[in-house]
Scaffold this motif. Sequence first.
Motif, PDB file in Angstrom:
ATOM      1  N   GLN A   1       0.929  -1.396  -0.079  1.00  9.77           N
ATOM      2  CA  GLN A   1       0.127   0.072   0.138  1.00  9.77           C
ATOM      3  C   GLN A   1       0.896   1.132   0.154  1.00  9.77           C
ATOM      4  O   GLN A   1       1.846   1.335   0.745  1.00  9.77           O
ATOM      5  CB  GLN A   1      -0.881   0.039   1.268  1.00  9.77           C
ATOM      6  CG  GLN A   1      -1.918   1.140   0.982  1.00  9.77           C
ATOM      7  CD  GLN A   1      -2.806   1.129   2.304  1.00  9.77           C
ATOM      8  OE1 GLN A   1      -2.636   0.533   3.306  1.00  9.77           O
ATOM      9  NE2 GLN A   1      -4.251   1.752   1.910  1.00  9.77           N
TER      10      GLN A   1
ATOM     11  N   THR B   1       3.983  -2.941   3.277  1.00 11.05           N
ATOM     12  CA  THR B   1       3.698  -4.357   2.819  1.00 11.05           C
ATOM     13  C   THR B   1       2.831  -5.209   3.716  1.00 11.05           C
ATOM     14  O   THR B   1       2.695  -4.886   5.055  1.00 11.05           O
ATOM     15  CB  THR B   1       4.843  -5.053   2.646  1.00 11.05           C
ATOM     16  OG1 THR B   1       5.533  -5.388   3.883  1.00 11.05           O
ATOM     17  CG2 THR B   1       6.137  -4.504   1.801  1.00 11.05           C
ATOM     18  N   MET B   2       1.798  -5.864   3.003  1.00 12.98           N
ATOM     19  CA  MET B   2       0.904  -6.559   4.006  1.00 12.98           C
ATOM     20  C   MET B   2       0.815  -8.015   3.420  1.00 12.98           C
ATOM     21  O   MET B   2       0.683  -8.040   2.190  1.00 12.98           O
ATOM     22  CB  MET B   2      -0.561  -5.685   3.850  1.00 12.98           C
ATOM     23  CG  MET B   2      -0.524  -4.616   4.750  1.00 12.98           C
ATOM     24  SD  MET B   2      -1.566  -3.312   3.927  1.00 12.98           S
ATOM     25  CE  MET B   2      -1.158  -1.847   4.850  1.00 12.98           C
TER      26      MET B   2
ATOM     27  N   ALA C   1      -5.119  -9.751   5.684  1.00 14.25           N
ATOM     28  CA  ALA C   1      -4.249 -10.186   7.077  1.00 14.25           C
ATOM     29  C   ALA C   1      -5.178 -10.362   8.373  1.00 14.25           C
ATOM     30  O   ALA C   1      -5.128 -11.107   9.069  1.00 14.25           O
ATOM     31  CB  ALA C   1      -3.068  -9.087   7.152  1.00 14.25           C
TER      32      ALA C   1
ATOM     33  N   LEU D   1      -4.291 -13.418  10.552  1.00 11.92           N
ATOM     34  CA  LEU D   1      -3.064 -12.954  11.336  1.00 11.92           C
ATOM     35  C   LEU D   1      -3.467 -13.227  12.736  1.00 11.92           C
ATOM     36  O   LEU D   1      -2.755 -13.573  13.691  1.00 11.92           O
ATOM     37  CB  LEU D   1      -2.493 -11.607  11.115  1.00 11.92           C
ATOM     38  CG  LEU D   1      -1.768 -11.919   9.824  1.00 11.92           C
ATOM     39  CD1 LEU D   1      -0.997 -10.402   9.770  1.00 11.92           C
ATOM     40  CD2 LEU D   1      -0.901 -12.900   9.579  1.00 11.92           C
TER      41      LEU D   1
ATOM     42  N   ASP E   1       6.249 -13.827   9.340  1.00 11.21           N
ATOM     43  CA  ASP E   1       6.868 -12.439   9.323  1.00 11.21           C
ATOM     44  C   ASP E   1       8.329 -12.856   8.632  1.00 11.21           C
ATOM     45  O   ASP E   1       8.657 -12.172   7.826  1.00 11.21           O
ATOM     46  CB  ASP E   1       7.268 -12.050  10.638  1.00 11.21           C
ATOM     47  CG  ASP E   1       5.956 -11.458  11.158  1.00 11.21           C
ATOM     48  OD1 ASP E   1       5.113 -11.272  10.440  1.00 11.21           O
ATOM     49  OD2 ASP E   1       6.012 -10.804  12.603  1.00 11.21           O
TER      50      ASP E   1
ATOM     51  N   ASN F   1       5.511  -4.918   8.512  1.00 13.09           N
ATOM     52  CA  ASN F   1       4.904  -5.315   9.724  1.00 13.09           C
ATOM     53  C   ASN F   1       5.632  -6.369  10.611  1.00 13.09           C
ATOM     54  O   ASN F   1       5.872  -7.437   9.852  1.00 13.09           O
ATOM     55  CB  ASN F   1       3.466  -5.537   9.744  1.00 13.09           C
ATOM     56  CG  ASN F   1       2.676  -4.394   9.307  1.00 13.09           C
ATOM     57  OD1 ASN F   1       2.418  -3.617   9.891  1.00 13.09           O
ATOM     58  ND2 ASN F   1       2.212  -4.465   7.850  1.00 13.09           N
TER      59      ASN F   1
ATOM     60  N   ASP G   1       3.356   1.206  14.916  1.00  9.37           N
ATOM     61  CA  ASP G   1       2.023   0.781  14.593  1.00  9.37           C
ATOM     62  C   ASP G   1       0.661   1.160  15.103  1.00  9.37           C
ATOM     63  O   ASP G   1       0.770   0.864  16.417  1.00  9.37           O
ATOM     64  CB  ASP G   1       1.959  -0.270  13.833  1.00  9.37           C
ATOM     65  CG  ASP G   1       1.155  -0.490  12.407  1.00  9.37           C
ATOM     66  OD1 ASP G   1       0.485   0.527  12.109  1.00  9.37           O
ATOM     67  OD2 ASP G   1       1.255  -1.523  11.940  1.00  9.37           O
TER      68      ASP G   1
ATOM     69  N   VAL H   1      -6.217   3.497  12.338  1.00  8.66           N
ATOM     70  CA  VAL H   1      -7.360   3.736  11.446  1.00  8.66           C
ATOM     71  C   VAL H   1      -8.709   4.050  12.089  1.00  8.66           C
ATOM     72  O   VAL H   1      -9.379   4.752  11.806  1.00  8.66           O
ATOM     73  CB  VAL H   1      -7.340   2.302  10.453  1.00  8.66           C
ATOM     74  CG1 VAL H   1      -7.633   1.111  11.115  1.00  8.66           C
ATOM     75  CG2 VAL H   1      -8.327   2.694   9.365  1.00  8.66           C
TER      76      VAL H   1
ATOM     77  N   GLU I   1      -3.213   6.239   8.933  1.00 13.87           N
ATOM     78  CA  GLU I   1      -3.711   5.091   8.225  1.00 13.87           C
ATOM     79  C   GLU I   1      -5.092   5.144   7.893  1.00 13.87           C
ATOM     80  O   GLU I   1      -5.940   5.795   8.697  1.00 13.87           O
ATOM     81  CB  GLU I   1      -3.496   3.890   9.108  1.00 13.87           C
ATOM     82  CG  GLU I   1      -2.102   3.534   9.436  1.00 13.87           C
ATOM     83  CD  GLU I   1      -2.206   2.077  10.344  1.00 13.87           C
ATOM     84  OE1 GLU I   1      -0.937   1.438  10.031  1.00 13.87           O
ATOM     85  OE2 GLU I   1      -3.095   2.087  11.195  1.00 13.87           O
TER      86      GLU I   1
ATOM     87  N   GLY J   1      -4.325   5.004   2.393  1.00 15.49           N
ATOM     88  CA  GLY J   1      -5.709   4.532   2.886  1.00 15.49           C
ATOM     89  C   GLY J   1      -6.084   4.421   1.343  1.00 15.49           C
ATOM     90  O   GLY J   1      -5.624   4.697   0.390  1.00 15.49           O
TER      91      GLY J   1
HETATM   92  P1  C2E Z   1      -1.688  -2.212   9.477  1.00 14.06           P
HETATM   93  O1  C2E Z   1      -0.183  -2.409   9.683  1.00 14.06           O
HETATM   94  O2  C2E Z   1      -2.172  -0.970  10.606  1.00 14.06           O
HETATM   95  O3  C2E Z   1      -2.210  -2.236   8.392  1.00 14.06           O
HETATM   96  C1  C2E Z   1      -3.288  -1.562   7.679  1.00 14.06           C
HETATM   97  C2  C2E Z   1      -4.386  -2.204   7.715  1.00 14.06           C
HETATM   98  O4  C2E Z   1      -5.434  -1.624   6.971  1.00 14.06           O
HETATM   99  C3  C2E Z   1      -4.298  -3.182   6.664  1.00 14.06           C
HETATM  100  O5  C2E Z   1      -5.256  -4.265   6.896  1.00 14.06           O
HETATM  101  C4  C2E Z   1      -4.661  -2.505   5.425  1.00 14.06           C
HETATM  102  O6  C2E Z   1      -5.436  -3.509   4.426  1.00 14.06           O
HETATM  103  C5  C2E Z   1      -6.199  -1.966   5.970  1.00 14.06           C
HETATM  104  N1  C2E Z   1      -6.195  -0.609   5.224  1.00 14.06           N
HETATM  105  C6  C2E Z   1      -5.618   0.103   4.327  1.00 14.06           C
HETATM  106  N2  C2E Z   1      -6.157   1.112   3.882  1.00 14.06           N
HETATM  107  C7  C2E Z   1      -7.349   1.077   4.609  1.00 14.06           C
HETATM  108  C8  C2E Z   1      -8.366   1.841   4.389  1.00 14.06           C
HETATM  109  O7  C2E Z   1      -8.697   2.908   3.622  1.00 14.06           O
HETATM  110  N3  C2E Z   1      -9.650   1.929   5.189  1.00 14.06           N
HETATM  111  C9  C2E Z   1      -9.582   0.787   5.897  1.00 14.06           C
HETATM  112  N4  C2E Z   1     -10.601   0.537   6.704  1.00 14.06           N
HETATM  113  N5  C2E Z   1      -8.497  -0.059   6.208  1.00 14.06           N
HETATM  114  C10 C2E Z   1      -7.444  -0.030   5.183  1.00 14.06           C
HETATM  115  P2  C2E Z   1      -4.713  -5.816   6.696  1.00 14.06           P
HETATM  116  O8  C2E Z   1      -3.821  -6.093   5.514  1.00 14.06           O
HETATM  117  O9  C2E Z   1      -5.895  -6.552   6.804  1.00 14.06           O
HETATM  118  O10 C2E Z   1      -3.624  -5.754   7.890  1.00 14.06           O
HETATM  119  C11 C2E Z   1      -4.321  -5.897   9.185  1.00 14.06           C
HETATM  120  C12 C2E Z   1      -3.042  -5.716  10.011  1.00 14.06           C
HETATM  121  O11 C2E Z   1      -2.389  -7.021   9.952  1.00 14.06           O
HETATM  122  C13 C2E Z   1      -2.095  -4.837   9.753  1.00 14.06           C
HETATM  123  O12 C2E Z   1      -2.216  -3.519  10.271  1.00 14.06           O
HETATM  124  C14 C2E Z   1      -0.847  -5.410  10.434  1.00 14.06           C
HETATM  125  O13 C2E Z   1      -0.917  -4.941  12.019  1.00 14.06           O
HETATM  126  C15 C2E Z   1      -0.904  -6.751  10.420  1.00 14.06           C
HETATM  127  N6  C2E Z   1      -0.158  -7.273   9.162  1.00 14.06           N
HETATM  128  C16 C2E Z   1      -0.382  -7.187   7.875  1.00 14.06           C
HETATM  129  N7  C2E Z   1       0.461  -7.775   7.349  1.00 14.06           N
HETATM  130  C17 C2E Z   1       1.540  -8.178   8.132  1.00 14.06           C
HETATM  131  C18 C2E Z   1       2.689  -8.850   8.176  1.00 14.06           C
HETATM  132  O14 C2E Z   1       3.136  -9.326   7.210  1.00 14.06           O
HETATM  133  N8  C2E Z   1       3.360  -9.403   9.307  1.00 14.06           N
HETATM  134  C19 C2E Z   1       2.940  -8.972  10.456  1.00 14.06           C
HETATM  135  N9  C2E Z   1       3.209  -9.142  11.477  1.00 14.06           N
HETATM  136  N10 C2E Z   1       1.348  -8.257  10.442  1.00 14.06           N
HETATM  137  C20 C2E Z   1       1.007  -7.868   9.433  1.00 14.06           C
END
Ligand code: C2E
Length: 732
Positions: free
Chosen positions: A495, A510-511, A524, A528, A541, A568, A630, A654, A687, A708
Amino acid sequence: MAGLFLLSLKHHTHALRIGGRLLSSMPKKLLPVILIAESDPAIRCLVRDILEQDGFLVKEVGNGCDVIPTFKQLIPDLVILDMNMPDLDGSEACRQIRGTPAGLNVPVIMMIGIDDQESFKTAYISGATDFIAKPIQRVLMSHRVHFVIRSSKTMKKLQFSEARLLDAQIMAKLGSWEMDLVSGKIQCSDEVYSILGWVPDGQSRSFECFMNAIIPGEKERIAALMKEALKTGSNFSFECSIVATEGIEKIIHCKARINRDEKGEANWIVGFFQDISERRRAEEEIRRLAYYDTLTGLANRTMFSDYFNHAVSFAMRTKTLIAILFVDLDRFKLINDSLGHSAGDKVLKEVAERLRASVRKYDYIAREVEHIPEAEITRFAGDEFLMLLKNVRNYHDVGKVVQRIHDSLSAPYMIDDTEIIITTSIGISIYPIDGENMEDLIKYSDIAMYHAKRQGRNTFKFYSQCLDTSTRNHLELEGQLRKAIKRKELLVCYQPIFRAPGIDFSGIETMVRWQHPQLGLLCAERFLPLAEETGIITEIDEWVLAHVCRQIRIWQDRKDPFWLVSVNISSQNFKKRSILDMVRSALETTGIDPRWLKLEITEGVLLGSDPYVVTALESLHEMGIRLALDDFGTGCSSLSCLNKFPVDTVKIDVCFIRDILTDSDCAAITSAIIALSRSLKLETIAEGVETKEQMEALLRMGCGKMQGNYFSPPLMLAELEQFRRETMTSNR
Ligand code: C2E
Ligand code: MG
Ligand code: MG
């Protein structure tokens, strides 16, 4: 005087003249041999002549003393003896023949003077088969000899088949019997005696003797069965246990037919009687191997479905419940690994014994006069046991039994002089509340057991009380998630992070995503939390970081403009002390410039007073890696503590941005975070910005960096590169 030998058995190949024909080519075995003993040469000659004419081989002796030696040498098919021989008379010669083993069944014809009535009787007593009166009549002699030889052959065949039948009966342990219904006496074959262990004495036995051999519990059943058969006249059969002499218990199978007299009255029963103890034992052994576990002697899982089916019928009839207990030993593998498999086997045997004892009825009765569910125990697999409790009225009934089992299994085990403590996790499902079919109920008890394990083991859990559908799905998902990395089902998406209000790239975050084979692309948040709960997150991770670093390498090699890439990282990497090795390895493997990398950690990492966290964060910082905090504001850390850590960026969660325009508290918190971060010289990124208004509000508060869906949702690599090219062009 020695008789004239027409044939020497030792010279069977000699040509023989019989009835004027040369018989050298005839198979000698087919020619019956007849021995004649007659002191009168004329009669002897006559008889020989008659017999030779009829195609017999004849040997003759002239006095009684020569009969036995010649007989023994020759073993003829027939002996013809003159009753009155001077040295040894015919009756004595016949007695002597009968006294030899071969002479028992050889027919003997006695030649007796027509008037000698007394000799007929003597000859009969001495064992003669038949008589012929002197003077000899040619035709009569010829017919008599043919007749006797034919009867003898028939008799031999009969004896042979009788012997074979007897052998077969002995081998099959089969005896025959007949009962006279008038006298109540039973006649039976030797084999019946042998089965019952009785000595054959030629006497008939009474029906009572037989009935007395049947074990007490079965006597009435057999008596009733026979009574019924006599009434209806139908054939009958039964199996029962008998006690033979010396107290040996045997199982016999009996089959019988009822005979009736002309008036239709039952007068006679004939039947056979077979010792089937060995067959039963073999069948029992086969059954044991098929249905029981050889190590513990408990029933196996095949048997469980039998138990279950019976229990269901019972439950339906009595309106009671069934409980399925899934009993699993905690960390049993450790015992096998450290003490060896034989110790492991001993533990399993002991566990089986304790399970048996803990549901044994008389134990209960001794202790409590209460309702007792009935239990069946099976070894399901390895260290897993399944128990079925039937006649269960409520959860309380089950709880009591389970507590007993749990306590009993928790007591120390003495295995080869080593005291071992084993705890147990038990999951319980209830029929028909949790499910109605066996597979489901076993699965649910397994899930509940798993839940007990996750709650720290050494406990028990009811399926319906602790689990719902989502948990079930959750558990299924866990199994699949463990395999997701190997199966290459994980993806990374990106993103972009912008400097508002324009679309000036500041970096990317990265997600991880999971391309689930059935559920599709999962974000995620869907998996997750589960990965965190189960610890799989550290592997994820590691995989994401390595993947992202390889991508950075590609961008660096392509001499793309600098992108700060945020990854992350879960707090578990700090708990497990794996963070530094993981990062170093990714950097070394790819050789990227660490300044491209930013790690996002959550507030949870900073909570507590683990000195490792500070050291690790400082080491990362020294490597040139940037750090972001974060989801800020969702935990309980305060901004003031931030200066203790080498953090560069604060990301506003967020949840504050979502309501920033409508909720004054959210707006106030966001504004405070931005202001305080600035005073600590920290960068802030907002975010989840979804609208232009949210962006403008944030800009007013002084937060310039944002990500976002308003700018861009997380993108796949190709989309990201495309998106970047476009924004760069429009920025120019
Ligand atoms: P985060 O790091 O705070 O990531 C942001 C989350 O908000 C992401 O959800 C993203 O898809 C979502 N997001 C982005 N833009 C918007 C928006 O405009 N509106 C809303 N409502 N949401 C938006 P995602 O991908 O489901 O990830 C959730 C959480 O999972 C992440 O929060 C992060 O804490 C964790 N995460 C994601 N990828 C990884 C990873 O590779 N390793 C680890 N340890 N955690 C991860
Ligand atoms: Mg993040
Ligand atoms: Mg976040």
